[in-house]
Scaffold this motif. Sequence first.
Motif, PDB file in Angstrom:
ATOM      1  N   LEU A 119       0.841  -1.187   0.000  1.00 18.73           N
ATOM      2  CA  LEU A 119       0.000   0.000   0.000  1.00 18.73           C
ATOM      3  C   LEU A 119       0.883   1.247   0.000  1.00 18.73           C
ATOM      4  O   LEU A 119       1.775   1.383   0.843  1.00 18.73           O
ATOM      5  CB  LEU A 119      -0.907   0.011   1.232  1.00 18.73           C
ATOM      6  N   ALA A 120       0.655   2.121  -0.948  1.00 17.80           N
ATOM      7  CA  ALA A 120       1.312   3.421  -1.003  1.00 17.80           C
ATOM      8  C   ALA A 120       0.217   4.466  -1.149  1.00 17.80           C
ATOM      9  O   ALA A 120      -0.679   4.318  -1.984  1.00 17.80           O
ATOM     10  CB  ALA A 120       2.281   3.510  -2.175  1.00 17.80           C
ATOM     11  N   ALA A 121       0.277   5.521  -0.329  1.00 16.52           N
ATOM     12  CA  ALA A 121      -0.782   6.518  -0.354  1.00 16.52           C
ATOM     13  C   ALA A 121      -0.237   7.873   0.086  1.00 16.52           C
ATOM     14  O   ALA A 121       0.796   7.964   0.752  1.00 16.52           O
ATOM     15  CB  ALA A 121      -1.938   6.107   0.553  1.00 16.52           C
ATOM     16  N   GLU A 122      -0.959   8.902  -0.296  1.00 10.89           N
ATOM     17  CA  GLU A 122      -0.661  10.261   0.136  1.00 10.89           C
ATOM     18  C   GLU A 122      -1.406  10.543   1.440  1.00 10.89           C
ATOM     19  O   GLU A 122      -2.559  10.143   1.614  1.00 10.89           O
ATOM     20  CB  GLU A 122      -1.109  11.241  -0.945  1.00 10.89           C
ATOM     21  N   ALA A 123      -0.746  11.238   2.347  1.00 13.47           N
ATOM     22  CA  ALA A 123      -1.355  11.561   3.642  1.00 13.47           C
ATOM     23  C   ALA A 123      -2.318  12.741   3.486  1.00 13.47           C
ATOM     24  O   ALA A 123      -2.007  13.878   3.852  1.00 13.47           O
ATOM     25  CB  ALA A 123      -0.274  11.875   4.663  1.00 13.47           C
ATOM     26  N   TYR A 124      -3.475  12.438   2.943  1.00 14.23           N
ATOM     27  CA  TYR A 124      -4.511  13.434   2.680  1.00 14.23           C
ATOM     28  C   TYR A 124      -5.650  13.150   3.642  1.00 14.23           C
ATOM     29  O   TYR A 124      -6.571  12.385   3.351  1.00 14.23           O
ATOM     30  CB  TYR A 124      -4.944  13.331   1.223  1.00 14.23           C
ATOM     31  N   MET A 125      -5.576  13.763   4.809  1.00 12.39           N
ATOM     32  CA  MET A 125      -6.365  13.305   5.945  1.00 12.39           C
ATOM     33  C   MET A 125      -7.835  13.689   5.909  1.00 12.39           C
ATOM     34  O   MET A 125      -8.669  13.030   6.530  1.00 12.39           O
ATOM     35  CB  MET A 125      -5.737  13.791   7.256  1.00 12.39           C
ATOM     36  N   ILE A 126      -8.199  14.767   5.186  1.00 12.71           N
ATOM     37  CA  ILE A 126      -9.556  15.284   5.332  1.00 12.71           C
ATOM     38  C   ILE A 126     -10.622  14.308   4.845  1.00 12.71           C
ATOM     39  O   ILE A 126     -11.747  14.307   5.360  1.00 12.71           O
ATOM     40  CB  ILE A 126      -9.727  16.658   4.656  1.00 12.71           C
ATOM     41  N   SER A 291      -6.334  -1.436   5.983  1.00 12.41           N
ATOM     42  CA  SER A 291      -6.054  -1.870   4.611  1.00 12.41           C
ATOM     43  C   SER A 291      -4.894  -2.854   4.579  1.00 12.41           C
ATOM     44  O   SER A 291      -4.943  -3.875   3.886  1.00 12.41           O
ATOM     45  CB  SER A 291      -5.769  -0.666   3.730  1.00 12.41           C
ATOM     46  N   VAL A 292      -3.832  -2.545   5.342  1.00 14.36           N
ATOM     47  CA  VAL A 292      -2.668  -3.438   5.382  1.00 14.36           C
ATOM     48  C   VAL A 292      -3.029  -4.782   6.019  1.00 14.36           C
ATOM     49  O   VAL A 292      -2.631  -5.845   5.523  1.00 14.36           O
ATOM     50  CB  VAL A 292      -1.520  -2.767   6.168  1.00 14.36           C
ATOM     51  N   LEU A 293      -3.783  -4.740   7.112  1.00 16.68           N
ATOM     52  CA  LEU A 293      -4.047  -5.951   7.882  1.00 16.68           C
ATOM     53  C   LEU A 293      -5.149  -6.817   7.292  1.00 16.68           C
ATOM     54  O   LEU A 293      -5.126  -8.046   7.435  1.00 16.68           O
ATOM     55  CB  LEU A 293      -4.408  -5.577   9.322  1.00 16.68           C
ATOM     56  N   THR A 294      -6.131  -6.201   6.624  1.00 10.83           N
ATOM     57  CA  THR A 294      -7.294  -6.965   6.157  1.00 10.83           C
ATOM     58  C   THR A 294      -7.457  -6.958   4.646  1.00 10.83           C
ATOM     59  O   THR A 294      -8.285  -7.711   4.126  1.00 10.83           O
ATOM     60  CB  THR A 294      -8.586  -6.410   6.783  1.00 10.83           C
ATOM     61  N   GLY A 295      -6.723  -6.085   3.951  1.00 11.08           N
ATOM     62  CA  GLY A 295      -6.907  -5.971   2.515  1.00 11.08           C
ATOM     63  C   GLY A 295      -8.055  -5.075   2.111  1.00 11.08           C
ATOM     64  O   GLY A 295      -8.395  -4.998   0.919  1.00 11.08           O
ATOM     65  N   ALA A 296      -8.656  -4.375   3.082  1.00 10.56           N
ATOM     66  CA  ALA A 296      -9.758  -3.468   2.768  1.00 10.56           C
ATOM     67  C   ALA A 296      -9.267  -2.354   1.846  1.00 10.56           C
ATOM     68  O   ALA A 296      -8.114  -1.928   1.918  1.00 10.56           O
ATOM     69  CB  ALA A 296     -10.318  -2.859   4.057  1.00 10.56           C
ATOM     70  N   ALA A 297     -10.143  -1.889   0.987  1.00 11.81           N
ATOM     71  CA  ALA A 297      -9.780  -0.809   0.074  1.00 11.81           C
ATOM     72  C   ALA A 297      -9.446   0.451   0.856  1.00 11.81           C
ATOM     73  O   ALA A 297     -10.157   0.818   1.796  1.00 11.81           O
ATOM     74  CB  ALA A 297     -10.927  -0.540  -0.893  1.00 11.81           C
ATOM     75  N   TYR A 298      -8.369   1.122   0.473  1.00 14.76           N
ATOM     76  CA  TYR A 298      -7.990   2.365   1.145  1.00 14.76           C
ATOM     77  C   TYR A 298      -8.823   3.509   0.577  1.00 14.76           C
ATOM     78  O   TYR A 298      -8.957   3.639  -0.649  1.00 14.76           O
ATOM     79  CB  TYR A 298      -6.497   2.639   0.952  1.00 14.76           C
ATOM     80  N   PRO A 299      -9.387   4.369   1.434  1.00 12.06           N
ATOM     81  CA  PRO A 299     -10.336   5.388   0.956  1.00 12.06           C
ATOM     82  C   PRO A 299      -9.737   6.475   0.074  1.00 12.06           C
ATOM     83  O   PRO A 299     -10.486   7.181  -0.606  1.00 12.06           O
ATOM     84  CB  PRO A 299     -10.864   6.010   2.264  1.00 12.06           C
TER      85      PRO A 299
END
Length: 323
Positions: A119-126, A291-299
């Motif tokens: 998983l790679a993502a931008e820290a876009y918290m809002i 997402s890392v632990l369960t494979g859930a889609a990252y928002p």
Amino acid sequence: MSHVSWGVLGAAQFARNFMAPALHLAPGGKLAALATRSADKADGFRAIAPDLTVHDSYDALLADPAIDAVYIPLPNTMHVDWTLKTLAAGKHVLTEKPISMQAEEIDQLIAARDDSGLLAAEAYMIVHHPQWQFARDQIKAGAIGDLVHVSGMFCFDNPDPDNIRNKANTGGGALRDIGCYVMGGARFATGKEPGEIRSAIRWENGYDVFSQIDAQFPGFTYHAVVSTRLSPAQEMVFYGRSGTLRLTTPFNAQVFGEAKVEVQRGGAETQVHRFGGARQYELQVAAFNASVLTGAAYPCPLEFSKGTQAAIDQVFANARTLD
């Protein structure tokens, strides 16, 4: 893996004050390591995670087999390279915004993410905050009727010449620091992409300090102001045919003020929805851990980040210069 062990590249003040506590407190993970040569800065992180391992180089942290994921708060111009290095080291990675300086750079991050299975993502918290999710759902459900116009503002005064946001050579400037919020917030809440973008920018020493942005989205117009040379202000307003939806503290919830969404329909009394207990940085990390632990889609996938960066690229490309 029962939990996500996090490492942080660099002892940035923002990381110490906001993200390190979130990494350690969010469900499913813990702060386990830091890369810094500064003993004094490391002490601030140890106050959060007493068992913290401190590495004296970024490469040493990436080589640590006990670390599952890495948070990168480095200067903007370093984000792409260190995101790629982290993925190559077999670690998941959450990189501060903007994750790239140009939208086209995100393509190689997407490819590296897909090739690695990490998983790679931008820290876009809002987008993890319930006030934004509520606003999106209200607009989609037609609570304010057909959308006609969206306006946004995010400003604060930062004249410090030593602040990294005021350094052109490391990717500073208001648009890269906070412009992503007024544009990405509109994209998230409406599910629409901007077409034509017109803009005007005031520059200081090679970086932008004030921008006004006008855009045409499918079905509605858009206007925003972004500045690091104005008194602190932030707001997002969505104007519909039958009502108005206003986020009074859309970006720095609990810091700038209480997170609220105000919905006013016609002549009816304004409904105020409060989200005071939500901690968006913890919610962001919790979603990443899940997402890392369960494979859930990252928002908030990289594809979304690319769309916001593409719009910011247009703002720069189409801008006239203000005196």
